[in-house]
Design a protein around this motif. Sequence first.
Motif, PDB file in Angstrom:
ATOM      1  N   SER A  51      -6.934   0.667  -1.235  1.00  0.00           N
ATOM      2  CA  SER A  51      -5.827  -0.293  -1.366  1.00  0.00           C
ATOM      3  C   SER A  51      -5.602  -0.646  -2.829  1.00  0.00           C
ATOM      4  CB  SER A  51      -6.145  -1.554  -0.566  1.00  0.00           C
ATOM      5  OG  SER A  51      -7.181  -2.259  -1.203  1.00  0.00           O
ATOM      6  N   GLY A  52      -4.587  -1.424  -3.075  1.00  0.00           N
ATOM      7  CA  GLY A  52      -4.350  -1.957  -4.423  1.00  0.00           C
ATOM      8  C   GLY A  52      -3.370  -1.153  -5.246  1.00  0.00           C
ATOM      9  N   ASN A  53      -3.102   0.074  -4.822  1.00  0.00           N
ATOM     10  CA  ASN A  53      -2.270   0.939  -5.660  1.00  0.00           C
ATOM     11  C   ASN A  53      -0.773   0.752  -5.362  1.00  0.00           C
ATOM     12  OD1 ASN A  53      -1.750   2.776  -7.588  1.00  0.00           O
ATOM     13  ND2 ASN A  53      -2.250   4.572  -6.350  1.00  0.00           N
ATOM     14  N   SER A  54      -0.267  -0.411  -5.747  1.00  0.00           N
ATOM     15  CA  SER A  54       1.140  -0.689  -5.450  1.00  0.00           C
ATOM     16  C   SER A  54       1.646  -1.772  -6.385  1.00  0.00           C
ATOM     17  CB  SER A  54       1.276  -1.212  -4.019  1.00  0.00           C
ATOM     18  OG  SER A  54       0.889  -2.578  -3.984  1.00  0.00           O
ATOM     19  N   ILE A  55       2.937  -2.012  -6.298  1.00  0.00           N
ATOM     20  CA  ILE A  55       3.464  -3.232  -6.899  1.00  0.00           C
ATOM     21  C   ILE A  55       3.846  -4.131  -5.726  1.00  0.00           C
ATOM     22  CG2 ILE A  55       5.746  -2.110  -7.244  1.00  0.00           C
ATOM     23  CD1 ILE A  55       4.737  -4.683  -9.713  1.00  0.00           C
ATOM     24  N   ARG A  56       3.352  -5.369  -5.770  1.00  0.00           N
ATOM     25  CA  ARG A  56       3.618  -6.327  -4.693  1.00  0.00           C
ATOM     26  C   ARG A  56       4.709  -7.280  -5.171  1.00  0.00           C
ATOM     27  NH1 ARG A  56      -2.867  -7.612  -4.207  1.00  0.00           N
ATOM     28  NH2 ARG A  56      -3.498  -5.538  -3.454  1.00  0.00           N
ATOM     29  N   ILE A  57       5.809  -7.286  -4.447  1.00  0.00           N
ATOM     30  CA  ILE A  57       6.970  -8.062  -4.880  1.00  0.00           C
ATOM     31  C   ILE A  57       7.296  -9.132  -3.843  1.00  0.00           C
ATOM     32  CG2 ILE A  57       9.425  -7.912  -5.515  1.00  0.00           C
ATOM     33  CD1 ILE A  57       8.885  -4.831  -5.943  1.00  0.00           C
ATOM     34  N   SER A  68      -2.448  -7.393   5.810  1.00  0.00           N
ATOM     35  CA  SER A  68      -1.453  -6.348   6.105  1.00  0.00           C
ATOM     36  C   SER A  68      -1.043  -5.622   4.827  1.00  0.00           C
ATOM     37  CB  SER A  68      -0.216  -6.959   6.769  1.00  0.00           C
ATOM     38  OG  SER A  68      -0.590  -7.607   7.958  1.00  0.00           O
ATOM     39  N   ILE A  69      -0.962  -6.352   3.723  1.00  0.00           N
ATOM     40  CA  ILE A  69      -0.631  -5.717   2.438  1.00  0.00           C
ATOM     41  C   ILE A  69      -1.650  -4.619   2.142  1.00  0.00           C
ATOM     42  CG2 ILE A  69      -0.554  -6.065  -0.091  1.00  0.00           C
ATOM     43  CD1 ILE A  69       0.529  -8.877   0.394  1.00  0.00           C
ATOM     44  N   LEU A  70      -2.920  -4.945   2.304  1.00  0.00           N
ATOM     45  CA  LEU A  70      -3.987  -3.976   2.013  1.00  0.00           C
ATOM     46  C   LEU A  70      -3.864  -2.744   2.908  1.00  0.00           C
ATOM     47  CD1 LEU A  70      -6.971  -6.489   1.723  1.00  0.00           C
ATOM     48  CD2 LEU A  70      -5.635  -5.492  -0.142  1.00  0.00           C
ATOM     49  N   LEU A  71      -3.567  -2.976   4.190  1.00  0.00           N
ATOM     50  CA  LEU A  71      -3.434  -1.847   5.119  1.00  0.00           C
ATOM     51  C   LEU A  71      -2.265  -0.957   4.712  1.00  0.00           C
ATOM     52  CD1 LEU A  71      -3.984  -3.657   8.558  1.00  0.00           C
ATOM     53  CD2 LEU A  71      -5.601  -2.187   7.369  1.00  0.00           C
ATOM     54  N   CYS A  72      -1.137  -1.578   4.342  1.00  0.00           N
ATOM     55  CA  CYS A  72       0.037  -0.797   3.934  1.00  0.00           C
ATOM     56  C   CYS A  72      -0.278   0.021   2.686  1.00  0.00           C
ATOM     57  CB  CYS A  72       1.226  -1.717   3.646  1.00  0.00           C
ATOM     58  SG  CYS A  72       1.921  -2.464   5.125  1.00  0.00           S
ATOM     59  N   GLU A  73      -0.976  -0.577   1.756  1.00  0.00           N
ATOM     60  CA  GLU A  73      -1.329   0.148   0.528  1.00  0.00           C
ATOM     61  C   GLU A  73      -2.203   1.358   0.849  1.00  0.00           C
ATOM     62  OE1 GLU A  73      -1.134  -3.585  -2.639  1.00  0.00           O
ATOM     63  OE2 GLU A  73      -3.054  -2.972  -1.786  1.00  0.00           O
ATOM     64  N   ALA A  74      -3.181   1.133   1.726  1.00  0.00           N
ATOM     65  CA  ALA A  74      -4.075   2.239   2.093  1.00  0.00           C
ATOM     66  C   ALA A  74      -3.297   3.348   2.802  1.00  0.00           C
ATOM     67  CB  ALA A  74      -5.208   1.724   2.975  1.00  0.00           C
TER      68      ALA A  74
END
Length: 375
Positions: free
Chosen positions: A96-102, A183-189
């Motif tokens: 996870s973590g590899n994103s930009i969260r807006i 859920s953010i973490l799951l989406c990133e993964a």
Amino acid sequence: MKDKRPEWVPKNGGKEFTTKVMPGVKSNHDGLPSEHAIIKTKQVIKRNELTTEEYYQGIIEQDRIILARAITLVESNSEKHIMNAQELIKKILPHSGNSIRIGVTGVPGAGKSTLIETLGLNLIKKGHKVAVLAIDPSSSLSKGSILGDKTRMEMLSREQNCFIRPSPSGGALGGVTRKTRESILLCEAAGFDVIIIETVGVGQSEITVRSMVDFFLVVQISGAGDELQGIKKGIIEMADMIVINKADGDNVQKAKLAEAEFNQVLHYLTPATPGWHTNALACSAIKNVGIDEIWSNILLFKEQTQKNEYFAKRRKQQLLEWVHYMVEEFLLNSFYHNPKMKAMIPIIEKALYSGEKTATQAVTELLDAYKNENN
Ligand SMILES: Nc1nc2c(ncn2[C@@H]2O[C@H](COP(=O)(O)OP(=O)(O)O)[C@@H](O)[C@H]2O)c(=O)[nH]1
Ligand SMILES: [Mg+2]
């Protein structure tokens, strides 16, 4: 005692109608499945429940159906599901973590969903994978929903590289927050590199969203001038960018004026993100005007904050704040829901009002009692 005769037996029916219903045998006449059938169904459901490993594999393989089911698991309030969900979160964490969260906020009708849809479609064309999650504080207060525009984002929701999830329902904002964060973490993964959280400008929801995103976008509309009067207090200070939407048709001039007005004020404010200058921009979500500029600005933000290392620092801070928040919430719950405390509080209140005890004495007594309860 006479055996109770079943209802189909005529009132004056003779012995030939005598029927005894044996205890312990369930009739199937009500159309319900037999106990045997129920047990069978339960087994099937059980088999359909995925193992942590199956959830994990599915997510890593970017399977959207399994991602949706994993979010359902995270959203469950059952103790067993919470435990399974935590096991899963721990497993996917390295991915996870590899994103930009807006975060996107603004009053109902400002055009948040329309803007997210246009931005999302633009980004998918550029090869991004976009996940949209919503936090709707109104749905946990009342059954109604302010965000609930299910017909919107229709085009976006048809895209393969998009995942849209409505607000988790039920429970206090704290519960909704945990569910969205996880859920953010799951989406990133699952490979989504742009995560957008939509929320409506009600109560604490903006602060909540600010605390879980990298970039915070405030959507405004130009009204009868004097835009700054109408804006909720404190919201500009939280923003990394303000957009004045619906800058189309007759509205273009007004929107441009509002843009200038906001930019002037922003000049004097401390920015929400150190090293970043918050700016305002007029745009039209419907006409796709200015939407690419919003994205360029977000990219510039990412570049600058990564360079000054604030990007990673903020995420670490957010994680720590979140842990403290959960501890506070746990302690408060455990204190106020404890039966002994519940019984004691009214008594202490009385003593406090009558002047028998000081506030400090009341607190000391309550805390001592609570500590004894937990020893
Ligand atoms: N003219 C115009 N209307 C817009 C624009 N963006 C959204 N709308 C309209 O504003 C209304 C509310 O939009 P919606 O995206 O649901 O707002 P939300 O409540 O903030 O999510 C809808 O009727 C949209 O069609 C825009 O850029 N220009
Ligand atoms: Mg909306």
